[in-house]
Each structure stands twice: as structure tokens, then as C-alpha cells.
Design an enzyme around this catalytic site. Sequence first.
Site, PDB file in Angstrom:
ATOM      1  N   HIS A 207      55.038  41.595  58.242  1.00  0.00           N
ATOM      2  CA  HIS A 207      55.390  40.187  58.017  1.00  0.00           C
ATOM      3  C   HIS A 207      54.576  39.502  56.928  1.00  0.00           C
ATOM      4  O   HIS A 207      54.860  38.366  56.572  1.00  0.00           O
ATOM      5  CB  HIS A 207      55.269  39.386  59.324  1.00  0.00           C
ATOM      6  CG  HIS A 207      53.845  39.093  59.691  1.00  0.00           C
ATOM      7  ND1 HIS A 207      53.048  39.988  60.346  1.00  0.00           N
ATOM      8  CD2 HIS A 207      53.071  38.005  59.470  1.00  0.00           C
ATOM      9  CE1 HIS A 207      51.853  39.482  60.524  1.00  0.00           C
ATOM     10  NE2 HIS A 207      51.824  38.277  59.996  1.00  0.00           N
TER      11      HIS A 207
HETATM   12  C1  UD1 Z   1      52.481  33.023  60.143  1.00  0.00           C
HETATM   13  C2  UD1 Z   1      51.041  32.947  59.633  1.00  0.00           C
HETATM   14  C3  UD1 Z   1      50.376  34.304  59.692  1.00  0.00           C
HETATM   15  C4  UD1 Z   1      50.534  34.951  61.047  1.00  0.00           C
HETATM   16  C5  UD1 Z   1      51.995  34.979  61.419  1.00  0.00           C
HETATM   17  C6  UD1 Z   1      52.203  35.583  62.780  1.00  0.00           C
HETATM   18  C7  UD1 Z   1      50.664  31.239  57.900  1.00  0.00           C
HETATM   19  C8  UD1 Z   1      50.402  31.009  56.469  1.00  0.00           C
HETATM   20  N1  UD1 Z   1      51.010  32.505  58.252  1.00  0.00           N
HETATM   21  O1  UD1 Z   1      53.221  33.798  59.216  1.00  0.00           O
HETATM   22  O2  UD1 Z   1      49.001  34.160  59.421  1.00  0.00           O
HETATM   23  O3  UD1 Z   1      50.011  36.259  60.999  1.00  0.00           O
HETATM   24  O4  UD1 Z   1      52.492  33.634  61.409  1.00  0.00           O
HETATM   25  O5  UD1 Z   1      53.558  35.884  63.013  1.00  0.00           O
HETATM   26  O6  UD1 Z   1      50.565  30.323  58.690  1.00  0.00           O
HETATM   27  N2  UD1 Z   1      60.643  31.655  61.233  1.00  0.00           N
HETATM   28  C9  UD1 Z   1      61.739  31.675  62.052  1.00  0.00           C
HETATM   29  N3  UD1 Z   1      61.526  31.544  63.389  1.00  0.00           N
HETATM   30  C10 UD1 Z   1      60.290  31.428  63.922  1.00  0.00           C
HETATM   31  C11 UD1 Z   1      59.183  31.424  63.070  1.00  0.00           C
HETATM   32  C12 UD1 Z   1      59.372  31.545  61.728  1.00  0.00           C
HETATM   33  O7  UD1 Z   1      62.859  31.787  61.607  1.00  0.00           O
HETATM   34  O8  UD1 Z   1      60.170  31.297  65.156  1.00  0.00           O
HETATM   35  C13 UD1 Z   1      60.831  31.720  59.790  1.00  0.00           C
HETATM   36  C14 UD1 Z   1      60.342  30.447  59.124  1.00  0.00           C
HETATM   37  O9  UD1 Z   1      61.337  29.480  59.083  1.00  0.00           O
HETATM   38  C15 UD1 Z   1      59.922  30.917  57.766  1.00  0.00           C
HETATM   39  C16 UD1 Z   1      59.482  32.350  58.017  1.00  0.00           C
HETATM   40  O10 UD1 Z   1      60.006  32.759  59.273  1.00  0.00           O
HETATM   41  O11 UD1 Z   1      61.025  30.943  56.889  1.00  0.00           O
HETATM   42  C17 UD1 Z   1      57.989  32.494  58.005  1.00  0.00           C
HETATM   43  O12 UD1 Z   1      57.379  31.678  59.006  1.00  0.00           O
HETATM   44  P1  UD1 Z   1      55.931  31.014  58.748  1.00  0.00           P
HETATM   45  O13 UD1 Z   1      55.521  30.283  59.954  1.00  0.00           O
HETATM   46  O14 UD1 Z   1      55.961  30.295  57.436  1.00  0.00           O
HETATM   47  O15 UD1 Z   1      54.945  32.202  58.480  1.00  0.00           O
HETATM   48  P2  UD1 Z   1      54.805  33.645  59.146  1.00  0.00           P
HETATM   49  O16 UD1 Z   1      55.262  34.655  58.164  1.00  0.00           O
HETATM   50  O17 UD1 Z   1      55.381  33.673  60.507  1.00  0.00           O
END
Ligand code: UD1
Length: 360
Positions: A207
Amino acid sequence: MQKHRKLISIVGARPQFVKLAALHEPLRQRFHHVIVHTGQHYDTNMSGVFFKSLGIPKATVNLGIGGGSHGAMTGRMLGAIERVIAQQKPDLILVYGDTNSTLAGALAASKMGVSVAHIEAGMRSFVKQMPEEINRRLTDHISDLLLCSTAAAVKNCRSEKVMGEVVHCGDLMYELLHSHRDQIKNNRAVLTRHDLKPGEYLLATVHRAANTDSQENLSAIVDILCEAQWPVLFPVHPRTRKMLRVHGLYRRLSRAENVTVTEPMSYHDTLAATAHARAVLTDSGGLQKEAIFLRTPVLTLRRETEWVELVGRGNHLVGLDGGRVRRLLKRKLRVTPPAYRIGRRKPSEIIVAAITRFLF
Ligand code: UD1
């Protein structure tokens, strides 16, 4: 009397729910403990499932701030957390790990003159391009109490001359895993569901932005998984699923005979799948540790790790080198987990004692 002191835990992402699960009950026994969920992770299988299966009470406040660019997300959280602090008037804010929720919580609190305790302080990859590295460095420098899982983290805090008090408390994620150990080892349901045999499959998770956002890197990972000599169980994070589609790689992966693509899995299923795997391939920080603790070798899909003490104990930094992955998987890989406690005390006990000392 301590019950009159109010603490707020700010959480928002999966690894934070896991740390909170280990700490909530010991905190609740001593303090008035309020849980605030930023909403960074919002899908049921990224959030609700963890609260339910780990017995964490529902958050008092859910800010509902997830998605969007990292800057915008952090900014929206900052304002919203400020309003919660103004209303709740806590004595201390607890933040966990290195996500945008961590930084927003620490920054909002410190600007309002509220003390900040940082769980898992001092972790460093020394890669400034990593969003998590920015979050953890900034958070450490505005924290009053830096609760470090490892000796290397303590050293990092000292060499950066952080202003707060540094405490070596051991690893909360190990503590939680230890208390769920039997449930994890005896859980074969996930293997049955995906027709996998113990010791004869790989578990993969990906991820990190550096791996998902670059077409070249994500394509190299898809090659590694599709060309593996073993069946691969691959629970796909929403960010990765989206980027696999954007980069036109999803079809190849989902059609590969040896790869089972699934939705993100619960804590117990992930760890059961980890415990019985031949090896774990991951870019996650938490899973690197959890695998080693369960004595499963890890091939880390990065060139560096914050958990430096695991290298040489069963964690191999393979980057995206498919040849190295193949060679390692042919060998019997040894795992020797490090200690997760400092002496006889549990990490949660050391944390509660440190907070108590700090507040009184
Ligand atoms: C985040 C953390 C990372 C951690 C990871 C655990 C930051 C910078 N990164 O990364 O340190 O290791 O979480 O998983 O804070 N999304 C969904 N559904 C969800 C959650 C996210 O669709 O329930 C999508 C979001 O809309 C976004 C993408 O996934 O487009 C990434 O989510 P984001 O929270 O930005 O960062 P992670 O990659 O999850």
C-alpha cells in the site's frame, strides 16, 4: 482522582486501531479516555471490523474526513480536531504512528497548548519522500512525551534532540498479538476459505505510495506475485486496487492462476494467514513485525525499514528485485524474534505509568 484527567486518543487508520486496542482498557482504568476517529479509513473492512473484533468502543466523535490529497486531508483534520479539543478540554492528546491523522492531532493539540504523547515515536526510514517520514518527524518534534517501541527509536529521538521526554516502552502491537495468540494460531478458516495449505503459500500486502503510485514499481510487484512458485493470497488495500486499475495491471493480476485477490482482511484473519504462510511479502511496517513475531519470514518490498532490529532476524529487504525473491523463497529462512518487552512490564503498563508521571 486520576479519572478526573481526560485523555483523547486520535486515530484514523488501520494500524492505529490495532495500537489503540492494546491501550484502551489500561487507559480507561486510570483516566477518562475519549476516542476520536478522524475518518481517514472509512470502509467497514478498513475500520469498523477492527473496532468490533478487537473490542474497541465506538469512537465518541467521528470527524468523517477521509480521501482527497494528503495536504487537504490533514488541513481539514486540523480544524476539526481543534474544535473537538475546544469542546472536550483534554489534559493530554495521544497520537499513534505516522499517518496524516497523527500529524493533524499533534499539531492541533500543540497549537492549543495541550500536551501531546506520541505512541511509536522515533521511527525513521530516512527517506524524506515518504509521507509517513514527514508525519513522524514533525510529530516527534512537537510531542511532550515520546513513547518509543525500540532502542533504535530512542536513539533517533536523542540524536535529533527532541524537546519532549523520551521513554522506551516496548511494542504495543506485539502485546496485542500476544494476547490474541491462541485465537490467531488456531484460526484456519481463512486458509479453508481460500483453499490454502499451511506453509505452502505466500501472503502479500502492498500500500505504500512509492510502490502503488509508480507504474513501474507496481508492475514489478505484479510480476513478482504472478511469477511466484507458490500460491499467493493478496488482500488488496483500496489505494492499491485503484492504482492497479489506473496503471492497467488489475486484469493481469486477477487472472493469474496462483494469485487470490481479496478485500482487506480483519486483524485475526490477517494474522492467521501470516502465521501459516511460508513467507510474507509486504511493504507494511506493522506486518513486518507481526510476521517476525509469529516466526514467519518476511520479504520486505522496500529498500529500507524503520524496524532495523528485524533485519537479520528473518526480515529481508528485497526492494522490488524479483530474482532475489525467487532465490530466497527456495531457501529455508530462519526467524528469531526480538524481545517485545522491557524487563517484566508490558508496554501498555509502561505507557500508562509514563503518562501518569507526566500528568501529576
Ligand atoms: C495510510 C497511512 C499509512 C498507513 C496506512 C495503513 C498516511 C500518509 N498514510 O495510508 O502510513 O500505513 O494508512 O493502511 O496517512 N481509502 C478507501 N477506503 C478506506 C481508506 C482509504 O477507499 O477505508 C482510499 C482513500 O480514499 C485514498 C486511498 O485509499 O484514495 C489511500 O488512503 P489514505 O488514507 O490516503 O492513505 P493510505 O494509503 O491508507
